[in-house]
Design a protein around this motif. Structure first.
Motif, PDB file in Angstrom:
ATOM      1  N   HIS A 203       0.815  -1.210   0.000  1.00 22.30           N
ATOM      2  CA  HIS A 203       0.000   0.000   0.000  1.00 22.30           C
ATOM      3  C   HIS A 203       0.853   1.267   0.000  1.00 22.30           C
ATOM      4  CE1 HIS A 203      -3.748   2.207   1.792  1.00 22.30           C
ATOM      5  NE2 HIS A 203      -3.460   2.593   0.583  1.00 22.30           N
ATOM      6  N   PHE A 204       1.718   1.398   0.996  1.00 25.76           N
ATOM      7  CA  PHE A 204       2.524   2.613   1.100  1.00 25.76           C
ATOM      8  C   PHE A 204       3.961   2.435   0.609  1.00 25.76           C
ATOM      9  CE2 PHE A 204      -0.976   3.435   3.944  1.00 25.76           C
ATOM     10  CZ  PHE A 204      -1.303   4.732   3.621  1.00 25.76           C
ATOM     11  N   GLY A 205       4.366   1.175   0.384  1.00 21.32           N
ATOM     12  CA  GLY A 205       5.705   0.924  -0.141  1.00 21.32           C
ATOM     13  C   GLY A 205       6.797   0.953   0.899  1.00 21.32           C
ATOM     14  N   TYR A 206       6.473   0.600   2.141  1.00 25.93           N
ATOM     15  CA  TYR A 206       7.465   0.632   3.201  1.00 25.93           C
ATOM     16  C   TYR A 206       7.667  -0.724   3.893  1.00 25.93           C
ATOM     17  CZ  TYR A 206       7.105   5.770   3.072  1.00 25.93           C
ATOM     18  OH  TYR A 206       7.117   7.085   2.691  1.00 25.93           O
ATOM     19  N   ASN A 207       6.620  -1.335   4.394  1.00 27.90           N
ATOM     20  CA  ASN A 207       6.779  -2.485   5.274  1.00 27.90           C
ATOM     21  C   ASN A 207       6.635  -3.844   4.589  1.00 27.90           C
ATOM     22  OD1 ASN A 207       7.427  -1.270   7.780  1.00 27.90           O
ATOM     23  ND2 ASN A 207       5.327  -0.560   7.937  1.00 27.90           N
ATOM     24  N   ARG A 208       5.470  -4.150   4.064  1.00 23.21           N
ATOM     25  CA  ARG A 208       5.277  -5.470   3.452  1.00 23.21           C
ATOM     26  C   ARG A 208       6.200  -5.660   2.265  1.00 23.21           C
ATOM     27  NH1 ARG A 208      -1.086  -4.711   3.227  1.00 23.21           N
ATOM     28  NH2 ARG A 208      -0.342  -2.567   3.276  1.00 23.21           N
ATOM     29  N   SER A 209       6.285  -4.648   1.403  1.00 19.82           N
ATOM     30  CA  SER A 209       7.210  -4.750   0.275  1.00 19.82           C
ATOM     31  C   SER A 209       8.649  -4.796   0.772  1.00 19.82           C
ATOM     32  CB  SER A 209       7.006  -3.585  -0.704  1.00 19.82           C
ATOM     33  OG  SER A 209       7.170  -2.333  -0.054  1.00 19.82           O
ATOM     34  N   GLY A 210       8.948  -4.063   1.828  1.00 18.68           N
ATOM     35  CA  GLY A 210      10.291  -4.081   2.403  1.00 18.68           C
ATOM     36  C   GLY A 210      10.663  -5.446   2.954  1.00 18.68           C
ATOM     37  N   LEU A 211       9.704  -6.132   3.557  1.00 19.82           N
ATOM     38  CA  LEU A 211       9.958  -7.475   4.086  1.00 19.82           C
ATOM     39  C   LEU A 211      10.307  -8.442   2.960  1.00 19.82           C
ATOM     40  CD1 LEU A 211       9.966  -9.467   6.481  1.00 19.82           C
ATOM     41  CD2 LEU A 211       7.487  -9.732   6.124  1.00 19.82           C
ATOM     42  N   VAL A 212       9.521  -8.414   1.886  1.00 16.80           N
ATOM     43  CA  VAL A 212       9.774  -9.312   0.751  1.00 16.80           C
ATOM     44  C   VAL A 212      11.101  -8.968   0.078  1.00 16.80           C
ATOM     45  CG1 VAL A 212       8.953 -10.020  -1.542  1.00 16.80           C
ATOM     46  CG2 VAL A 212       7.335  -9.843   0.372  1.00 16.80           C
ATOM     47  N   VAL A 213      11.350  -7.688  -0.158  1.00 15.92           N
ATOM     48  CA  VAL A 213      12.590  -7.270  -0.817  1.00 15.92           C
ATOM     49  C   VAL A 213      13.800  -7.594   0.049  1.00 15.92           C
ATOM     50  CG1 VAL A 213      13.911  -5.267  -1.605  1.00 15.92           C
ATOM     51  CG2 VAL A 213      11.530  -5.546  -2.317  1.00 15.92           C
ATOM     52  N   ALA A 214      13.744  -7.273   1.334  1.00 13.35           N
ATOM     53  CA  ALA A 214      14.884  -7.545   2.217  1.00 13.35           C
ATOM     54  C   ALA A 214      15.147  -9.048   2.307  1.00 13.35           C
ATOM     55  CB  ALA A 214      14.651  -6.953   3.602  1.00 13.35           C
ATOM     56  N   HIS A 215      14.102  -9.854   2.390  1.00 15.54           N
ATOM     57  CA  HIS A 215      14.308 -11.302   2.424  1.00 15.54           C
ATOM     58  C   HIS A 215      14.921 -11.781   1.103  1.00 15.54           C
ATOM     59  CE1 HIS A 215      13.969 -15.385   3.719  1.00 15.54           C
ATOM     60  NE2 HIS A 215      13.267 -15.696   2.640  1.00 15.54           N
ATOM     61  N   GLY A 216      14.501 -11.191   0.000  1.00 15.62           N
ATOM     62  CA  GLY A 216      15.120 -11.509  -1.281  1.00 15.62           C
ATOM     63  C   GLY A 216      16.594 -11.158  -1.307  1.00 15.62           C
ATOM     64  N   LEU A 217      16.943 -10.005  -0.749  1.00 16.48           N
ATOM     65  CA  LEU A 217      18.348  -9.603  -0.690  1.00 16.48           C
ATOM     66  C   LEU A 217      19.170 -10.574   0.151  1.00 16.48           C
ATOM     67  CD1 LEU A 217      17.907  -5.739  -0.240  1.00 16.48           C
ATOM     68  CD2 LEU A 217      18.652  -6.948  -2.312  1.00 16.48           C
ATOM     69  N   VAL A 218      18.587 -11.040   1.263  1.00 16.01           N
ATOM     70  CA  VAL A 218      19.270 -12.031   2.095  1.00 16.01           C
ATOM     71  C   VAL A 218      19.476 -13.318   1.290  1.00 16.01           C
ATOM     72  CG1 VAL A 218      19.053 -13.485   4.170  1.00 16.01           C
ATOM     73  CG2 VAL A 218      18.493 -11.038   4.278  1.00 16.01           C
TER      74      VAL A 218
END
Length: 166
Positions: free
Chosen positions: A105-120
């Protein structure tokens, strides 16, 4: 300037590139005059992963689209599994040279969780992945402390631990 709950402002851009080929964004952003603008994904991306859905925000027909309804609060074990699945899809696509947008929705938390896990998954240490998401998207990215805890604990372990309450 319009802000959402907990004081987080709308993002300055519809989406930001976190690493080459992997983008993170939301469904709205703050326009040049401070007005709220819709972030509409057309055909700029080869794949869009949406963790929130709103009619009229794309992607265009023919663009590969994956959707999961995830809340911006503590997740159930199956929801954490979905985060892992979507992050894996994003990683495979980016490694194949595709442009991927992960949005909520806002581009901070849920997307951040998926992206950060992808980076890991791509080999970044957890702390570096979180810092990269915040530096490339916004200081407001991953301001949901539970999501940061999931990342630092490891999503597989968090999934097992969250299942203990059931």
């Amino acid at each position: 300037m319009r802000t959402r709950g907990k004081g987080a402002p709308d993002a300055e851009r519809p989406w930001d590139e976190i690493v080459p080929g992997l983008w993170m964004g939301g469904h709205h952003y703050r326009g040049p005059g401070g007005e709220r603008m819709p972030a509409v994904a057309n055909d700029e991306f080869d794949m869009v992963i949406s963790l929130f859905r709103r009619d009229g925000h794309g992607p265009a027909p023919g663009v590969e689209h994956h959707y999961a309804d995830l809340p911006d609060r503590p997740l159930l074990p199956d929801q954490l599994g979905e985060v892992c699945r979507l992050a894996d899809l994003a990683v495979v696509a980016v490694r194949a040279g595709r442009r991927v947008l992960v949005r909520c929705h806002f581009g901070y938390n849920r997307s951040g969780l998926v992206v950060a896990h992808g980076l890991v998954t791509m080999g970044h240490p957890v702390e570096d992945a979180i810092a990269l998401v915040r530096s490339r998207r916004s200081e407001w990215a991953l301001h949901n402390r539970v999501f940061v805890d999931y990342l630092t604990t490891g999503l597989d372990v968090a999934r097992l631990l969250s299942g203990l309450d059931a």
